[in-house]
Design an enzyme around this catalytic site. Sequence first.
Site, PDB file in Angstrom:
ATOM      1  N   SER A  14      -1.449 -15.755 -22.219  1.00 33.73           N
ATOM      2  CA  SER A  14      -0.109 -15.292 -22.623  1.00 33.73           C
ATOM      3  C   SER A  14      -0.207 -14.286 -23.773  1.00 33.73           C
ATOM      4  CB  SER A  14       0.803 -16.461 -22.994  1.00 33.73           C
ATOM      5  OG  SER A  14       0.416 -17.050 -24.203  1.00 33.73           O
ATOM      6  N   LEU A  94     -19.003 -16.868 -30.863  1.00 35.16           N
ATOM      7  CA  LEU A  94     -19.783 -15.650 -30.633  1.00 35.16           C
ATOM      8  C   LEU A  94     -21.029 -15.610 -31.516  1.00 35.16           C
ATOM      9  CD1 LEU A  94     -16.649 -13.416 -30.381  1.00 35.16           C
ATOM     10  CD2 LEU A  94     -18.281 -13.807 -28.522  1.00 35.16           C
ATOM     11  N   ASN A 108      -8.981 -11.905 -33.887  1.00 37.75           N
ATOM     12  CA  ASN A 108      -8.691 -13.176 -33.217  1.00 37.75           C
ATOM     13  C   ASN A 108      -7.318 -13.654 -33.641  1.00 37.75           C
ATOM     14  OD1 ASN A 108      -9.215 -15.596 -31.712  1.00 37.75           O
ATOM     15  ND2 ASN A 108      -9.621 -16.652 -33.642  1.00 37.75           N
ATOM     16  N   HIS A 110      -5.174 -17.263 -34.207  1.00 33.59           N
ATOM     17  CA  HIS A 110      -5.369 -18.704 -34.336  1.00 33.59           C
ATOM     18  C   HIS A 110      -4.011 -19.366 -34.566  1.00 33.59           C
ATOM     19  CE1 HIS A 110      -7.482 -22.405 -35.178  1.00 33.59           C
ATOM     20  NE2 HIS A 110      -6.725 -22.563 -36.247  1.00 33.59           N
ATOM     21  N   GLY A 144     -18.100 -17.118 -39.018  1.00 29.62           N
ATOM     22  CA  GLY A 144     -17.634 -18.507 -39.077  1.00 29.62           C
ATOM     23  C   GLY A 144     -16.600 -18.790 -37.999  1.00 29.62           C
ATOM     24  N   VAL A 145     -16.134 -20.032 -37.948  1.00 28.32           N
ATOM     25  CA  VAL A 145     -15.091 -20.388 -36.988  1.00 28.32           C
ATOM     26  C   VAL A 145     -13.735 -20.234 -37.683  1.00 28.32           C
ATOM     27  CG1 VAL A 145     -14.123 -22.246 -35.570  1.00 28.32           C
ATOM     28  CG2 VAL A 145     -16.595 -21.958 -35.727  1.00 28.32           C
ATOM     29  N   GLU A 175       3.033 -16.018 -32.022  1.00 22.61           N
ATOM     30  CA  GLU A 175       1.748 -15.349 -31.759  1.00 22.61           C
ATOM     31  C   GLU A 175       1.981 -14.055 -30.974  1.00 22.61           C
ATOM     32  OE1 GLU A 175      -1.402 -17.801 -30.094  1.00 22.61           O
ATOM     33  OE2 GLU A 175      -0.513 -19.584 -30.965  1.00 22.61           O
TER      34      GLU A 175
HETATM   35  C1  GRF Z   1      -3.397 -19.487 -28.415  1.00 24.17           C
HETATM   36  O1  GRF Z   1      -2.705 -20.555 -28.996  1.00 24.17           O
HETATM   37  C2  GRF Z   1      -4.287 -18.832 -29.439  1.00 24.17           C
HETATM   38  O2  GRF Z   1      -3.784 -18.863 -30.733  1.00 24.17           O
HETATM   39  C3  GRF Z   1      -5.533 -19.667 -29.341  1.00 24.17           C
HETATM   40  O3  GRF Z   1      -5.660 -19.975 -27.984  1.00 24.17           O
HETATM   41  C4  GRF Z   1      -4.374 -19.946 -27.357  1.00 24.17           C
HETATM   42  C5  GRF Z   1      -4.472 -18.992 -26.214  1.00 24.17           C
HETATM   43  O4  GRF Z   1      -3.300 -18.964 -25.455  1.00 24.17           O
HETATM   44  N1  GRF Z   1      -6.663 -18.955 -29.909  1.00 24.17           N
HETATM   45  P1  GRF Z   1      -3.091 -17.855 -24.340  1.00 24.17           P
HETATM   46  O5  GRF Z   1      -4.246 -18.008 -23.358  1.00 24.17           O
HETATM   47  O6  GRF Z   1      -3.077 -16.525 -25.000  1.00 24.17           O
HETATM   48  O7  GRF Z   1      -1.777 -18.185 -23.707  1.00 24.17           O
END
Ligand code: GRF
Length: 204
Positions: A14, A94, A108, A110, A144-145, A175
């Site tokens: 998504s 990675l 990234n 999160h 790092g993670v 997001e």
């Molecule tokens: C999201 O919550 C993102 O923050 C995390 O993994 C999820 C991925 O969701 N890293 P999508 O596949 O983009 O819907």
Amino acid sequence: MSVRIGVLASGQGSNLQAILDACADGRIPGKVEIVISDRKKAYALERAERAGVKPVFISPRKFRDRIEYDGKLIEALAEARVDLVCLAGFMRILSEAFVNRFYGRCLNIHPALLPSFPGLHAQRQAFDYGVKVAGCTVHFVDSGVDTGPIIAQKAVPVLEGDTPDTLADRILEKEHVAYPEAIRLFAEGRLVLEGRRVAILPEP
Ligand code: GRF
């Protein structure tokens, strides 16, 4: 400048879709050139195909270790001549070589307000901890993670009656706004890495 983007995704994609949409309507001055997944059935690959973007499945089984696998990722991204790599639900850690190769050009997202709740199931971690404000973070990727320099964060209030799932759904909505906004800043050359801090230059 039109930025050439590579997206790595393992799941439903998504966030990939939010990036594709933002490229299509001009919020991101750029184009997704390649979508790579480590899972054959990832819906993200279907979304890519529908948007006319090359979907690439790279099976981890075919490689001896993470270094070899990431070597293949690097090769595919280089072939697509990407300027920026966006991790969007990519479920692999990675290698140092990958991180170094793309440092400052790899983002990234999160689903928590970092540095709280890194790692897996961040929304549930935050919910179980009892926070009143959750959210999401877009950051540069380091070795790092979920530890890299932070570009943008959006807060999401935890409501009475929330469950981990309802909270996660509202975080995901944010997001989809935060990631394209951050990519736009990158594409406009407005992100300046200063050690751990990311300065955001004003609009030209
Ligand atoms: C999201 O919550 C993102 O923050 C995390 O993994 C999820 C991925 O969701 N890293 P999508 O596949 O983009 O819907």
